[in-house]
Design an enzyme around this catalytic site. Structure first.
Site: not given
Ligand code: MRU
Length: 368
Positions: A54-56, A97, A204, A245, A255-256
Site C-alpha cells: 500500500r502507499g501510492a 484501488r 498505518q 495519493d 491522502n489518507k
Molecule cells: O490506504 P493506504 O495505506 O494505501 O494509504 C496510504 C496513504 O494515504 C499515503 O499517505 C500515501 O499513499 C502516500 S505514500 C508515499
C-alpha cells in the site's frame, strides 16, 4: 552519521530477487515479517486490494511487477495474442484501488513500452517489460531520495514534525516521501522528532510509520488521531508533513482519511502544512480535488478492531479511505524537483513540463 542506504536494509515493500516477485505483507506488521510471492496479475491485484502492499508509489511499483508476472505467463505466439493477454492484466490491476494515481501511471508506462515494441518478438518484449518494472522501482528510489534532500528546506535541527498515515519507506521503494526529509535530516545528524497519528481505521501510522522510524533510530511518538489538536495546542509541533495519493492540477491533495482534519488543525495553530508528492502522483487530467475518486472500503474496518466488534451489530458505518485537502490549506508541495509554493496550478504545470527527472543529476545534500 548513519548511511541512509543502511537504514533501510530490510524495509522494502517490493523485492525482486532471483526472478521472484515478493511483497512484504504489511497487514502483518509490526508483529510479524512475512512475504507474499506474486506469480500472476490476480495475486498482485488481491495483494493491492488487501493492503499487503500500500502507499501510492509502492502500489505503482507493485502493479508494474504484476504486469511482469502476467507477461511471464503469456504465450509467445504473436504480438496480438500477447497484447490482448496484457490488456486483460492491466484492466484487472487497474480495478484494484481507484485513488492512488501512481497505479495508473505505472500501468500506462508498461503498456506504452509494450505498444512501442510491436515489431519485436514477444520474447524480447517480455524482457523489456521486466526492465521497465525494475526501472520504475529504481527511479522511485531516486525520486524519494531527492524529495528528502529538497525537504531540508523544511526540516531543521531540533524540529518536531507531525505526520499522518504512512508515507515512508514502506509506501515507496525506499526512504518514503513525507518521511524522506526526516531520514535525510537524521543522516545529517540532526535531532528531529516525529509525532505520528495512529491513523484509524487501519493504523498505518502506529503499525507502519512508528515501526520504520523506530527501526531507523528516529524519535517517534504515537498519538491517537483525536490527540493531534491537543499536541498542536501545546506548541509541540513545528511542521506537518504528509504524503499524497493523487494531486489534482490545482494542488488539491487526496491522502489518507484524516489528513484534511490535520491540515485544518495546522491552519488554526499557524503551523505549516506540507504535502510530499512525487510528480508521478500529480494527475494533470484531474482538475480539482472534487474530481478525485475516493475509495470506499468495507465498513467492517470501522466497526471491528483486531477481529472484535467495536460497534453494535447491524450499525451503519461509512469508510472512505481518503479525503481531499484543498490547496489553500497547503503551505508547500515537496517534489523531487524542489519545494513549490502557491500558485500551485502554474507551478505544478511548470514542473511537469520540465524534464529534469529522470536522468538528471540527483540533488546533493546540503552541508551543516
Ligand atoms: O490506504 P493506504 O495505506 O494505501 O494509504 C496510504 C496513504 O494515504 C499515503 O499517505 C500515501 O499513499 C502516500 S505514500 C508515499
Amino acid at each position: 552519521m548513519q548511511n541512509l542506504q543502511n537504514l533501510f536494509e530490510g524495509i522494502q515493500p517490493v523485492v525482486y530477487r532471483d526472478g521472484r516477485i515478493l511483497f512484504l505483507d504489511q497487514t502483518a506488521l509490526p508483529a510479524e515479517t512475512r512475504w507474499i510471492e506474486i506469480d500472476s496479475a490476480e495475486s498482485c491485484r488481491d495483494a493491492i486490494k488487501r493492503l499487503v502492499v500500500r502507499g501510492a508509489p509502492a502500489i505503482g511499483i507493485a502493479a508494474a511487477f504484476g504486469m511482469l508476472a502476467a507477461s511471464r505467463a503469456a504465450a509467445e505466439n504473436g504480438f496480438e495474442g500477447y497484447c490482448a493477454h496484457m490488456k486483460k492484466a492491466r484492466d484487472l490491476l487497474a480495478a484494484s484501488r481507484p485513488t492512488a494515481v501512481n497505479l495508473f501511471w505505472a500501468l500506462d508506462r508498461v503498456e506504452k513500452k509494450i505498444l512501442a515494441c510491436r515489431d519485436r518478438p514477444v520474447g524480447e518484449i517480455k524482457a523489456l517489460v521486466e526492465e521497465e518494472a525494475v526501472k520504475i522501482q529504481k527511479e522511485d528510489q531516486e525520486v524519494c531520495r531527492a524529495i528528502g534532500v529538497h525537504g531540508q528546506e523544511i526540516v531543521k535541527d531540533g524540529m518536531t514534525v507531525l505526520t499522518h498515515c504512512n508515507a515512508g519507506a514502506l509506501a515507496t521503494s525506499r526512504y518514503g516521501t513525507a518521511l524522506a526529509p526526516i531520514y535525510a535530516a537524521k543522516e545529517r545528524g540532526f535531532d528531529v522528532k516525529v509525532f505520528v497519528d495512529e491513523t484509524r481505521p487501519l493504523l498505518q501510522g502506529s503499525r507502519l510509520t512508528a515501526y520504520e522510524l523506530l527501526q531507523s533510530g528516529v524519535h517517534v511518538t504515537v498519538i491517537t488521531d483525536g490527540m493531534a489538536a491537543s499536541v498542536m495546542g501545546k506548541g509541540w509541533i513545528d511542521a506537518c508533513i504528509v504524503g499524497c495519493d493523487r494531486m489534482a492540477a490545482n494542488g488539491d491533495a487526496a491522502n489518507k482519511i484524516g489528513t484534511y482534519g490535520v491540515a485544518l488543525l495546522a491552519k488554526a495553530h499557524h503551523i505549516p502544512f506540507y504535502v510530499a508528492c512525487p510528480l508521478s502522483t500529480v494527475d494533470p487530467a484531474t482538475l480539482e480535488g472534487k474530481d478525485i475518486e475516493i475509495e470506499e472500503r468495507d465498513p467492517a474496518e470501522v466497526t471491528r478492531f483486531m477481529g472484535r466488534p467495536t460497534a453494535p451489530a447491524g450499525v451503519e458505518a461509512y469508510n472512505p479511505a481518503f479525503d481531499v485537502t484543498p490547496h489553500h490549506l497547503i503551505s508547500g508541495i515537496l517534489t523531487e524537483k524542489g519545494l513549490i509554493r502557491a500558485p500551485y496550478a502554474e507551478n505544478l504545470e511548470r514542473l511537469l513540463s520540465s524534464s529534469r527527472f529522470p536522468g538528471s543529476p540527483a540533488p546533493v545534500m546540503p552541508r551543516g
